[in-house]
Write an enzyme that holds these catalytic residues in place. Structure first.
Site, short mmCIF file in Angstrom:
data_model
loop_
_atom_site.label_atom_id
_atom_site.label_comp_id
_atom_site.label_asym_id
_atom_site.label_seq_id
_atom_site.Cartn_x
_atom_site.Cartn_y
_atom_site.Cartn_z
N ASP A 85 34.25 87.07 51.26
CA ASP A 85 33.26 87.38 50.15
C ASP A 85 33.79 88.85 49.87
OD1 ASP A 85 30.63 87.76 48.89
OD2 ASP A 85 30.18 89.00 50.50
N ASP A 139 25.39 84.47 52.15
CA ASP A 139 26.51 83.72 52.18
C ASP A 139 26.35 82.49 53.02
OD1 ASP A 139 28.44 85.09 50.63
OD2 ASP A 139 28.33 86.65 52.24
N CYS A 195 33.75 65.84 89.50
CA CYS A 195 32.43 65.98 89.83
C CYS A 195 31.81 66.26 88.42
CB CYS A 195 32.29 67.39 90.84
SG CYS A 195 32.82 67.18 92.27
N CYS A 215 35.14 69.83 91.42
CA CYS A 215 36.35 69.49 90.85
C CYS A 215 35.66 68.89 89.67
CB CYS A 215 37.17 68.44 91.51
SG CYS A 215 36.35 66.89 91.74
N ASP A 238 28.66 88.11 54.90
CA ASP A 238 27.73 89.16 55.95
C ASP A 238 26.44 88.17 56.58
OD1 ASP A 238 26.21 88.38 53.75
OD2 ASP A 238 25.89 90.31 52.45
#
Length: 726
Positions: A416, A618, A16, A13, A614
């Protein structure tokens, strides 16, 4: 700092996973620890000079859970382990059902007219359920107690033990009122809930299982001139691999000879087969359609694109969304609070309201049982697992919960230009021929001259004339004039081919054509003119054209109330033309790669910003943005940069990624609501607040059913994401 993945056993759970998480994060030298209830794994980042792995594992074990270092993703073993665990829970459930059903029938239907020795029979039937079926819960609860904490099993064990041992006391004292049916049925219901949970949790990792299933087992390679079949794991970098029609491409590589079309849909989501010729890259696990080809293996084993995708999804599913911290915080205080509420309920009814002991006990047990916070722990990870899996099938790789959660808040997107909005490579767009010149003759002269040129645009022209099967002639007296164009002789006639500056320099009469050339240049096209002596023969225009889907994608992003901006290092004229064509909200031209990050910072003052590029030039901007979206067809750099990786170079996938983020966050919120709704509504009813008004008191068995139902409903709600359309 070192990163490691641990396999955790015994978690059931939210409390836990929260307990294990707290234990790990308390360690000196622990940078971060993320515990995932759905995968039963913990991802840790730690300083090995301050804490070693033995201490880390011991910290988990002290809290009553098993821990070991994950040996990597052996999915067959994990699947086997999951099946074994499911079979064990199923066995416990059927044993529980076999004994609990007769106890339930005796307790519910023979209460007024009991059969001889009914209470003893019920006790004998309930005992195997209490101490065999529930034994794993006892172990878990005692281990938690040893670690000075409490978990869901603590609640179940305390509730059922109270009912069972009170019934034993009643039996010894010769009283007829026993609650064996409550404890036996309750344990069986809890086990049934875990059985459904195990089944559903297995389905949330379907995406990874399917990707693993794509991996081919055998490869055909050529070594020392001999063609042989080997296991895919034995293929080495540099091996020559032969692929025949209908076969899977075993590993990543570069085509050496032959040609075919390859179905890459399972990796990129692209439905149309991709043509492959010499020099093209091929991806492991994709399917060859018709032709034969041989390629050189460049990436094998864990370095293949598919293996990296699987690892990326695994890491994503192991990551927490910030919203999960809310669930963890609630869970941390929840179990102790429930124990106090249950004790308070029992004492108020017994001492304050002078109710019978059995009545007060029933109310206290009902509170313990209905409050189990299982659903809360499953609310976020199950939705993230299904969401990231759904994205992977579409070629959208999302690196974890944080990326999913942030994506739905995006206010601005920076795109871009080259390779993102546009195709990223020049294409012939216009051809005009003057006077009595023939098109094929003009193209032949241009192609012959450009064949010797090293200009970047020459490739676009040669590619076009090759497709049109234009003949190439021998060129003499070739001369390239930087910034102007080229001069050369074809069939002993000298031609000039270049921009307007070259034409003016050579005194070629182009006055009558200036307006149309200017119009083409305003559209972002590069115009190159062919002239013989002082006469213009024709011109050809080349441009990096906009992708078919870019305009529609930008329109859809704007419909989501997201501002779309374009950033490019290209000149102002070209940038303006592309910006106008696709309809962005604004653009900035002539930006250097190192300055792109500053442009992102400016927009971040207005809200969450995503950068789409890309993944190579960038990279600084992708890192600066709140969400970096890398469009790189699965290249290494694209995989590593950005929080979202798009396997296809299609801007529509940016739209789909944001839609997926919104859908997943919606599911998480729904799950959180239902998980808390059950507890908030259930605890007061179980405590008996409505008893005075309505006579309602929640039976512990019904409370157990509601608790199990809450977990199943949360997992099922997450699985509904799979049928949503992106």
């Amino acid at each position: 700092m070192k990163k490691e993945t641990l396999e955790i056993t015994g978690m059931h759970c939210a409390s836990c996973s929260s307990m294990v998480n707290r234990a790990l994060n308390k360690l000196d030298g622990m940078e971060s620890a993320n515990v995932n209830l759905s995968t039963n794994k913990a991802t840790i980042v730690y300083d090995d000079k301050k804490v070693d792995l033995k201490e880390v594992l011991e910290a988990v074990k002290k809290k009553g859970y098993g821990a070991k270092i994950s040996q990597g993703s052996d999915f067959e073993k994990e699947e086997e382990k999951r099946k074994k665990e499911y079979k064990q829970i199923r066995k416990q459930f059927f044993i529980g059902l076999t004994f609990a059903l007769p106890v339930f029938i005796l307790g519910m239907f023979f209460m007024k007219n009991p059969i001889p020795y009914q209470a003893i029979i019920m006790g004998l039937l309930a005992t195997p359920v209490q101490f065999y079926v529930a034994w794993p819960m006892y172990k878990s609860a005692f281990a938690a107690l040893k670690g000075k904490s409490a978990n869901m099993d603590t609640l179940v064990v305390m509730g059922t033990s109270a009912a069972y041992f009170y019934s034993i006391y009643q039996l010894i004292m010769g009283m007829a009122h026993v609650y064996f049916e409550a404890s036996a049925v309750l344990i069986t219901i809890v086990i049934f809930g875990r059985l459904l949970e195990a089944k559903a949790k297995g389905r949330t990792s379907d995406a990874i299982k399917k990707l693993v299933g794509l991996k081919p087992k055998i490869a055909t390679i050529v070594r020392d001139g001999i063609e042989m079949k080997v296991k895919v794991d034995d293929v080495q970098v540099g091996d020559y691999v032969v692929v025949k029609p209908g076969e899977k491409v075993p590993v990543d590589g570069i085509v050496l000879h032959g040609n075919s079309s390859v179905d890459e849909s399972m990796v990129t989501g692209e439905s149309i087969p991709v043509e492959k010729i010499k020099g093209n890259t091929v991806i492991g696990a994709t399917i060859n359609k018709h032709g034969n080809f041989t390629f050189k293996a460049t990436k094998v084993g864990s370095n293949t694109t598919l293996s990296k995708i699987i690892k990326l999804i695994e890491d994503a599913q192991g990551n927490k969304a910030p919203i999960q911290r809310f669930a963890d915080t609630v869970s941390a205080y929840f179990v102790p609070s429930v124990l106090l509420i249950a004790l308070g309920t029992f004492l108020v009814w017994l001492l304050g309201l002078k109710a019978e002991f059995s009545f007060a006990l029933q109310a206290g047990i009902a509170v313990l049982v209905i409050a189990c916070p299982c659903a809360l722990g499953l609310a976020t990870p199950t939705a993230i697992m299904v969401g990231t899996g759904k994205g992977a099938k579409k070629g959208i790789l999302i690196k974890g919960g944080e990326a999913l959660e942030t994506s739905h808040k995006i206010k601005s997107i920076i795109l871009d230009k080259t390779g993102t909005i546009t195709k990223g490579k020049p294409t012939v767009t216009n051809i005009t021929v003057f006077e009595k010149n023939k098109l094929e003759n003009v193209l032949s002269i241009i192609a012959s001259l450009e064949k010797k040129s090293e200009h970047p645009l020459a490739e676009a022209i040669i590619s076009y004339t090759d497709k049109e099967r234009i003949p190439i002639e021998k060129v003499t007296n070739f001369k390239a004039i930087s910034g102007f164009g080229i001069i050369g002789s074809v069939n002993k006639r000298e031609y000039s081919f270049g921009n307007t500056k070259l034409m003016i320099k050579n005194k070629v009469d182009i006055k009558g054509h200036i307006p149309e050339i200017h119009d083409l240049e305003e559209e972002g096209k590069t115009v190159m003119i062919l002239a013989y002596k002082k006469t213009i023969m024709g011109y050809i225009a080349v441009a990096d054209v906009v992708k078919e889907s870019s305009k529609e994608a930008i329109k859809q992003l704007q419909s989501m109330k997201i501002k779309v901006y374009m950033l490019t290092g290209d000149n102002e004229r070209t940038a303006k033309a592309i910006a106008k064509q696709v309809g962005v909200d604004g653009y900035t031209a002539e930006v250097l790669p190192e300055d792109k990050a500053n442009e992102v910072k400016k927009l971040q003052q207005m809200g969450v910003v995503a950068m789409v590029g890309d993944g190579i030039n960038d990279a600084p901007a992708l890192a600066q943005a709140d969400i970096g979206i890398a469009m790189g067809s699965g290249t290494d750099v694209a995989m590593e940069s950005g929080e979202i990786v798009l396997m296809k170079d299609d801007l529509m996938d940016v739209v789909r990624a944001i839609k997926l983020s919104k859908m997943t966050m919606s599911k998480i919120r729904q799950n959180m609501f239902w998980a808390l709704f059950y507890n908030v509504l259930g605890i007061p009813i179980a405590a008996g607040v409505l008893y005075g008004l309505t006579g309602w008191l929640l039976n512990p068995m019904i409370a157990g059913g509601a608790m199990a139902l809450s977990s199943v409903s949360v997992v099922s709600n997450s699985l509904l994401l799979r049928i949503k359309k992106l």
